[in-house]
Design a protein around this motif. Structure first.
Motif, short mmCIF file in Angstrom:
data_model
loop_
_atom_site.label_atom_id
_atom_site.label_comp_id
_atom_site.label_asym_id
_atom_site.label_seq_id
_atom_site.Cartn_x
_atom_site.Cartn_y
_atom_site.Cartn_z
N SER A 1 -8.39 10.45 5.69
CA SER A 1 -7.05 10.84 5.23
C SER A 1 -6.70 12.28 5.60
CB SER A 1 -6.96 10.70 3.70
OG SER A 1 -7.67 11.75 3.06
N ARG A 2 -7.73 13.08 5.94
CA ARG A 2 -7.51 14.50 6.23
C ARG A 2 -7.15 14.76 7.69
NH1 ARG A 2 -6.22 17.00 1.73
NH2 ARG A 2 -7.84 16.92 0.14
N MET B 1 0.83 -1.20 0.00
CA MET B 1 0.00 0.00 0.00
C MET B 1 0.87 1.25 0.00
SD MET B 1 -3.04 0.88 2.67
CE MET B 1 -1.88 1.29 3.97
N GLU B 2 0.58 2.15 -0.94
CA GLU B 2 1.30 3.43 -0.98
C GLU B 2 0.64 4.42 -0.02
OE1 GLU B 2 1.24 5.06 -4.96
OE2 GLU B 2 0.74 3.07 -5.71
N ASN B 3 1.43 5.18 0.69
CA ASN B 3 0.85 6.19 1.57
C ASN B 3 1.65 7.47 1.49
OD1 ASN B 3 -1.06 4.42 2.90
ND2 ASN B 3 0.78 3.41 3.65
N VAL B 4 0.97 8.53 1.21
CA VAL B 4 1.64 9.82 1.14
C VAL B 4 1.11 10.69 2.28
CG1 VAL B 4 2.12 11.82 -0.32
CG2 VAL B 4 1.74 9.56 -1.36
N LYS B 5 1.96 11.04 3.22
CA LYS B 5 1.60 11.94 4.32
C LYS B 5 0.38 11.46 5.13
CE LYS B 5 2.70 16.00 1.60
NZ LYS B 5 2.00 17.02 0.85
N ILE B 6 0.18 10.17 5.20
CA ILE B 6 -0.93 9.64 5.99
C ILE B 6 -0.35 9.10 7.29
CG2 ILE B 6 -2.76 7.89 6.06
CD1 ILE B 6 -3.32 10.07 4.02
N PRO C 1 -4.01 12.09 0.75
CA PRO C 1 -4.98 13.11 1.15
C PRO C 1 -6.12 13.30 0.14
CG PRO C 1 -2.78 13.83 1.69
CD PRO C 1 -2.62 12.56 0.89
N GLY C 2 -7.34 13.05 0.58
CA GLY C 2 -8.52 13.24 -0.27
C GLY C 2 -8.81 12.12 -1.25
N TYR C 3 -8.10 11.03 -1.14
CA TYR C 3 -8.25 9.95 -2.12
C TYR C 3 -7.99 8.59 -1.49
CZ TYR C 3 -7.16 6.90 -6.08
OH TYR C 3 -7.12 5.85 -6.98
N ALA C 4 -8.71 7.57 -1.92
CA ALA C 4 -8.40 6.20 -1.52
C ALA C 4 -8.85 5.22 -2.61
CB ALA C 4 -9.08 5.85 -0.19
N ILE D 1 -4.09 6.63 11.31
CA ILE D 1 -5.19 6.44 10.36
C ILE D 1 -5.09 5.06 9.70
CG2 ILE D 1 -6.19 7.29 8.19
CD1 ILE D 1 -5.15 10.12 9.21
N ILE D 2 -3.89 4.69 9.31
CA ILE D 2 -3.69 3.37 8.70
C ILE D 2 -4.14 2.28 9.67
CG2 ILE D 2 -1.99 1.77 7.68
CD1 ILE D 2 -2.31 4.36 6.09
N LYS D 3 -3.74 2.43 10.95
CA LYS D 3 -4.12 1.42 11.95
C LYS D 3 -5.64 1.35 12.11
CE LYS D 3 -0.06 1.07 14.87
NZ LYS D 3 0.67 2.00 15.75
#
Lengths: 133, 133, 133, 133
Positions: free
Chosen positions: C71-72, C1-6, C32-35, C10-12
């Motif tokens: 994500s926000r 899974m890619e994560n940018v600034k998350i 941010p703003g997308y999944a 939140i992931i947990k």
């Protein structure tokens, strides 16, 4: 119009709705958690295939919802609404009734049913209101 | 109004919508699977707290949806619609754009976005049309 | 899974969703703003007429929406959702993508589209999130 | 399960829903235009913040709606659904009841309310069914 424990401020706010006046919608009753409004269908309310325009039905339902949501004192605004169009009509009187499903600190939910004079269901609406402090 | 491969019948049907005329909504473009309409917000469009009435936004969105749904030839009527109110405004020009999500034998789905002149999103609408034979 | 600034929190929180694990839904990307999430359709996902159960499609869409809404940073919960079922399928991989329409102090809106592996649209979802302080 | 004038075919179709079985939903009653189903909330039904997952509530409501819609004989499939989440819970028994709003040749509409054992409303659902010939 019958009013039970509804402040003058709320009545004024509902009566000050210029689009409602322009469309010919009448607020018939408002009490805590409930409202009823009506409309006489005229030529200006019809769409290109001569049935009542969906926007007219939505406007009637949304206003009835707003009256019920504002009946609780706080200023309440619609944030989300859905409508199901069940039967198309071209004339006559239609009546909308809003019933409260829930009313919490910030959010409140109402169902509205629009029927003809003789009780035939023509549309159902569900609305969520945000209650301002 | 630009029209690409849209029959005169459909244009007439949309222009014959009396409530749309009464509200001041203008159809700006219609092509297969797409439509755009607009409105100059006036005093008659405002509610009791001086913001644009939800019924006005719904009417604009619903008409744009209907234009896009009817662009495919068959007469299409709304059966189910939902709207999210994102931002309240009191004046200026608003523009609605309908995009086709799917168009099958009997059912078609469209998303409509309403924005201000400078691109700020004020409401989103989702509609399902029933296509008559 | 890619994560940018998350954040890891939140992931947990998303990975701690037991119903999602039970259903076999996988979170593939969050930013941010997308999944984006996906599911391999299996026999346990089918209804009595052997097509994917509406509840499975809703669960996939709703989780993708929740990931995007969370994500926000603030904890965001669904208050209102709608889904349109466009095509019934019985097997294969399905992918949901959530796009942000608006994200304000208290409310945020997202559209989710569910498609097959080869891009055919099978359902669209619209969700409103309440963002807690 | 009580059944009044409901054919064995319909009962089999509902009982053959594998996702419903997998989730632990039980059909408690079905009669023309009405259905009731229930669920004991377990750990597998919870989301990342330990409340019942929206997908579980939707699945319960959607299945109850499907049972009511199929009670009329024709095979009926959901085309459009919306749900409002009113209260989050983490345990206990929940009960869904579907009521018919309208049932016409091709389309039928149902409201579903989900409550706790002691009658507290936790979600409301509205569904539109397409009735196949």
């Amino acid at each position: 119009m019958e009013n039970v424990k509804i402040s003058d401020d709320i009545i004024k706010r509902m009566e000050n709705d210029r689009f409602i006046k322009y469309c010919g919608v009448k607020l018939d009753e408002i009490k805590p958690g409930y409202a009823r409004a009506s409309l006489e269908v005229q030529d200006i309310h019809l769409n290109g295939v001569n049935i009542i325009q969906g926007g007219v039905l939505f406007t009637l339902a949304d206003f009835t919802f707003a009256a019920a949501a504002n009946s609780r004192g706080k200023v309440a605004v619609a944030i989300e609404s859905s409508i199901s169009f069940i039967k198309g009509i071209s004339s006559g009187k239609i009546i909308a009734e809003a019933q409260e499903l829930s009313c919490k600190k910030t959010l409140a939910r109402y169902d509205v049913r629009i029927s003809t004079d003789n009780g035939e269901l023509i549309a159902v609406y569900h609305g969520t209101a945000f209650r301002k402090d």
